[in-house]
Write a protein that holds these residues in place. Structure first.
Motif, short mmCIF file in Angstrom:
data_model
loop_
_atom_site.label_atom_id
_atom_site.label_comp_id
_atom_site.label_asym_id
_atom_site.label_seq_id
_atom_site.Cartn_x
_atom_site.Cartn_y
_atom_site.Cartn_z
N ALA A 35 1.73 -4.95 3.12
CA ALA A 35 0.66 -5.43 3.79
C ALA A 35 0.80 -7.08 3.94
O ALA A 35 0.86 -7.66 3.06
CB ALA A 35 -0.62 -4.96 2.90
N LYS A 44 1.11 -1.36 -0.12
CA LYS A 44 0.15 -0.04 0.02
C LYS A 44 0.83 1.29 -0.06
O LYS A 44 1.77 1.07 0.61
CB LYS A 44 -0.98 -0.12 1.09
N GLY A 75 -4.91 -0.90 8.59
CA GLY A 75 -5.43 -2.05 7.90
C GLY A 75 -4.21 -2.76 7.14
O GLY A 75 -4.32 -3.78 6.11
N THR A 76 -2.85 -2.60 7.39
CA THR A 76 -1.73 -2.95 6.80
C THR A 76 -1.20 -4.28 7.30
O THR A 76 -0.15 -4.83 6.95
CB THR A 76 -0.64 -2.07 6.57
N ASP A 109 -2.64 -6.95 7.58
CA ASP A 109 -3.18 -7.98 6.58
C ASP A 109 -3.40 -7.48 5.45
O ASP A 109 -3.80 -6.21 5.45
CB ASP A 109 -4.21 -9.01 7.08
N TYR A 110 -3.27 -8.24 4.17
CA TYR A 110 -3.76 -7.79 3.01
C TYR A 110 -5.34 -7.42 2.98
O TYR A 110 -6.01 -8.28 3.82
CB TYR A 110 -3.27 -8.44 1.89
N ASP A 111 -5.79 -6.87 2.12
CA ASP A 111 -7.31 -6.51 1.93
C ASP A 111 -7.88 -7.34 0.77
O ASP A 111 -7.21 -8.27 0.17
CB ASP A 111 -7.59 -5.02 1.63
N LYS A 112 -9.27 -7.10 0.74
CA LYS A 112 -9.97 -7.82 -0.32
C LYS A 112 -9.42 -7.78 -1.70
O LYS A 112 -9.23 -8.57 -2.48
CB LYS A 112 -11.40 -7.64 -0.54
N GLN A 113 -8.98 -6.47 -2.26
CA GLN A 113 -8.68 -6.32 -3.44
C GLN A 113 -7.56 -6.88 -3.74
O GLN A 113 -7.18 -7.43 -4.89
CB GLN A 113 -8.47 -4.65 -3.56
N HIS A 114 -6.47 -6.97 -2.72
CA HIS A 114 -5.25 -7.59 -2.99
C HIS A 114 -5.63 -9.36 -3.18
O HIS A 114 -4.91 -9.77 -3.96
CB HIS A 114 -4.34 -7.63 -1.76
N CYS A 115 -6.47 -9.74 -2.50
CA CYS A 115 -6.92 -11.31 -2.75
C CYS A 115 -7.45 -11.34 -3.95
O CYS A 115 -7.07 -12.46 -4.60
CB CYS A 115 -7.99 -11.45 -1.81
#
Length: 794
Positions: free
Chosen positions: A422, A411, A768-769, A771-777
């Motif tokens: 992240a 990020k 929120g860093t 863990d990675y977020d939904k967009q990264h998934c």
């Protein structure tokens, strides 16, 4: 006188002949005695063989008698079948006779059995093998005439190969006996006969012998569990560093361990370790307690993956090649040093083909790509960005680099103007490739790292410091306090997560485990430009048609403040001096407004690649920055054969050896150096200077100072293993030394602190860093963090 002398000569001759005669007689008698002794021993050997034959005959007779003790109604029809299994023994017995009567045996008897020789043949082992299988191994099998062990009986016949355990299986006669008994038990019509056998003393002995054989074979494979004394001994051994701190010397600990383990001394090296199934241990491993622990762990199938402080499951190359993972904080098309230099390092490390290389770069979601990448360039997938990176690289290096490119979630931080990882970055390097890690900007990568410790997962971790973060932070609000905190955090993370740290110059802070060395080179394209310029000058052509320029990201910390201050202070001395500035950045508007307000003669142009054709005609590159660690643009300008005017600063120490590098200490020196450069022509680079600027030389320096050359040449650099029959066993874990304990404690404390979202936010982390977020998934095809790292409650 003649009569007197003649008898004298006769007497002397008789005396000589008598001495010779007595000598020959003694020799003959001695030889006869030796031959008689040899005959006697040969006869003794023959008697032993005859004795063995008589024992075999008695065995057959006892079997025949037992067979006639069965009930009469069935005797006539079944007697021949009852002893078939005994008849099957006869071919083996005859083979033993044939082997022991072979000429080779007799020859060895005559050659080896001298007066001082000792007989090592024990024919009773053959008899005992029938009663107790496996006894031949305890007695050493067949023993040669020189007292050394030869092959056992089962080895000698080449039978009974291992089927389920042990190096050799059952002896053929024993296996035949057991199979025959099972066949007799299964046949109902022989129930009475088997009852007769059951009462027979012969069968009782035979069955008890078979049970003993089975029990002995099973016991030889089992590893006894640790008892209390062994556990206490190992606890003392592991506590030696702590006991040393409270005054208990190591020799006292050794005596305690020896006292606790004395009764087990002969049991440490278990049969399972000395058998063919297991391997021999390291020749240098003399700690029997550690070997005992290792054997127990191996017998239970336990595999320790380690934790925060230690990790035994590190990569061990099986394909003969090591694996290098290069992790960096930026990626093309962002033209920054941490994006370009690690890319070239990966290409030239892979070029040597000594190791497999993986380059791990951050992946930004599309909304953040627009904030970072120039010219509104964005990518919809990692594959698309990878193609861009490879095409850009191959165009400049001139060869196809064979290395892997992977992405980890990142990020962009507008405040820090950098990319923050992240999640746990180390998890994106597969365990099978976790061998050597190169962390480009290790402090940056680990500020908020909440995951597995790099030094636990990798065998060797090298950090390369690119950026002088303290210099940047001091320019911000409350910069002194922030710089103080960041300085100690950098010390913590580099000590806890790296084995070796390389500082490009002395401009960076002094970090633990660090050495200073320039391990960066320049794009080969710049060296070719320099060669072209030198060729044009040799032909009398004008190589440079333009004056001075400056190139860099347009942020105040990149030297724009120093440049504006120098030009504003000496505006009159540099009257008529024009400077072209190439760059884009977050401070572009503010920088341009300041220049306009001060009425300085600077011409601002859009940022472009330093190798662009429009920049070849400039003769002087001016770089007053003192925040850089080792300016890549300075090295590129020198490679192109230009003059470079830069500050007398530790970041430029490497460039001072080049004649075209003009340094200044004061603002007055700056004016003099600029005028000197504009009035003269730069000197062409020598072949040695060109090589020192190349990536080949930089890679060689990197291998030397990071100690990778030694590690890549070392086959066993992590755990001491001794290989035999394709299997291995490692020594038990020993307690880390005090320095390792401190590093492990710092890593554990850092892990706990970075796991708290509130503490992360207070120290400047992007929310929120962790863990990675939904967009990264979605972009990287990852499982959600909750699935990847589940949290189980009670």
């Amino acid at each position: 006188m003649e009569a007197t002398s003649s008898p004298t000569r006769t007497n002397s001759n008789n005396t000589a002949f008598s001495l010779i005669s007595r000598g020959w007689k003694e020799v003959r008698d001695s030889a006869d005695a030796d031959l008689q002794l040899m005959r006697a021993r040969a006869n003794s050997f023959k008697n032993l063989a005859n004795s063995f034959d008589r024992e075999i005959e008695n065995f057959f007779n006892s079997t025949s008698i037992a067979s006639f003790s069965v009930p009469t109604p069935l005797k006539s029809s079944t007697s021949p079948k009852e002893i078939d299994f005994v008849k099957k023994l006869q071919p083996k017995i005859s083979e033993i006779r044939r082997v022991y009567s072979a000429p080779e045996i007799s020859k060895k008897v005559l050659e080896k059995w001298g007066p001082r020789a000792k007989s090592g043949i024990d024919l009773s082992a053959i008899k005992n093998a029938i009663v107790a299988e496996g006894e031949d191994e305890e007695r050493g099998g067949l023993v040669g005439f020189d007292g050394r062990r030869k092959v056992g009986f089962r080895e000698f016949w080449g039978e009974g190969k291992e089927e389920g355990g042990g190096q050799f299986g059952e002896w053929e006669p024993i296996r035949v006996l057991k199979r025959r008994l099972k066949e007799l038990e299964k046949k109902s019509e022989f129930g009475e006969i088997f009852g007769g056998f059951k009462n027979s003393e012969f069968v009782e002995k035979l069955k008890s012998s078979l049970k003993a054989i089975r029990k002995e074979s099973q016991e030889s494979k089992e590893v006894q569990p640790l008892d209390v004394t062994e556990l206490l001994a190992y606890l003392v051994r592991q506590s030696e560093p702590f006991l040393d701190q409270i005054g208990v010397r190591k020799d006292v600990c050794d005596k305690i361990v020896g006292g606790l383990c004395r009764k087990h001394k002969n049991q440490f090296l278990l049969p399972s370790l000395s058998s063919g199934k297991s391997t021999l241990l390291d020749e240098n491993a003399n700690d029997e307690l550690d070997l005992r622990i290792a054997s127990v762990l191996q017998s239970t199938g336990h595999c320790y993956d380690g934790g925060f402080w230690t990790d035994l499951s590190k990569h061990h190359p099986s394909d003969g090649k090591r694996h290098v993972a290069i992790v960096t904080t930026a990626s093309l098309p962002w033209m920054t040093g941490t994006a370009v230099n690690p890319l070239f390092r990966a290409a030239y490390l892979a070029k040597s083909e000594r190791q497999n290389v993986t380059l791990l770069v951050p992946w930004l979601c599309k909304s953040e790509q627009e904030l970072v990448y120039p010219n509104n360039l964005t990518f919809t997938s990692p594959e698309e960005q990878e193609n861009y990176i490879r095409n850009w690289l191959e165009e400049r290096v001139g060869f196809k680099a064979d290395f892997k490119i992977s992405f980890y979630p990142g990020k962009f931080s507008k405040e820090r103007r950098s990319i923050i990882p992240a999640g746990d970055t180390s998890q994106f390097v597969p365990s099978k490739d976790a061998d050597i890690a190169i962390l480009e900007e290790p402090e940056h990568l680990n500020w908020y790292h909440h995951g597995k410790r790099w030094t636990d997962k990798f065998n060797h971790v090298v950090g390369v410091v690119h950026t002088n973060y303290l210099e940047y932070i001091k320019r911000e609000k409350n910069g002194a306090l922030q710089a103080f905190l960041v300085k100690h955090i950098n010390n913590l993370v580099t000590r806890a997560y790296c084995h070796k740290v390389l500082r490009l110059s002395a401009a960076t802070q002094d970090l633990p485990k660090s050495v200073i060395c320039n391990v960066h080179g320049v794009n080969p394209k710049f060296l070719k430009i320099g060669e072209k310029v030198a060729a044009e000058r040799e032909l009398g052509q004008q190589a440079f048609s333009k004056g001075a320029y400056f190139l860099g990201k347009m942020v105040w910390a990149k030297g724009y403040k120093e440049l504006i201050d120098l030009l504003a202070k000496h505006k009159n001395e540099l009257d008529g001096f024009k400077l072209d500035v190439f760059g884009n950045g977050e401070d572009a508007n503010e920088v341009q407004n300041t220049v306009k307000r001060l009425d300085l003669n600077l011409n601002f142009l859009k940022g472009r690649d330093h190798a662009d054709d429009s920049l070849h005609g400039y003769k002087v590159f001016i770089n007053p920055s003192i925040s850089d660690v080792l300016c890549t643009a300075t090295a590129e300008a020198l490679a192109m054969g230009k003059f470079v005017v830069c500050a007398d600063h530790p970041s430029n120490e490497y460039f001072r050896s080049f004649p075209n590098c003009l340094t200044y200490k004061t603002s007055e020196d700056f004016v003099a150096r600029v005028k000197e450069a504009l009035a003269n022509e730069p000197q062409p680079l020598t072949p040695e200077q060109r090589y020192n600027l190349s990536w080949e030389a930089a890679t060689q320096r990197f291998m030397q100072y990071s100690e990778l050359d030694k590690i890549l040449d070392c086959e066993n650099d992590v755990v001491n293993l001794s290989k035999s029959n394709g299997k291995s066993i490692s020594k038990a874990v020993s307690m880390p030394n005090l320095s390792e304990m401190v590093d492990g404690g710092l890593a554990f404390a850092h892990y706990c602190l970075t796991g708290n979202e509130f503490l992360r936010f207070c120290t400047g982390a992007i929310p929120g860093t962790r863990d990675y977020d939904k967009q990264h998934c979605k972009d990287l095809h990852l499982l959600p963090p909750q699935v990847e790292n589940p949290i189980y409650g009670w």
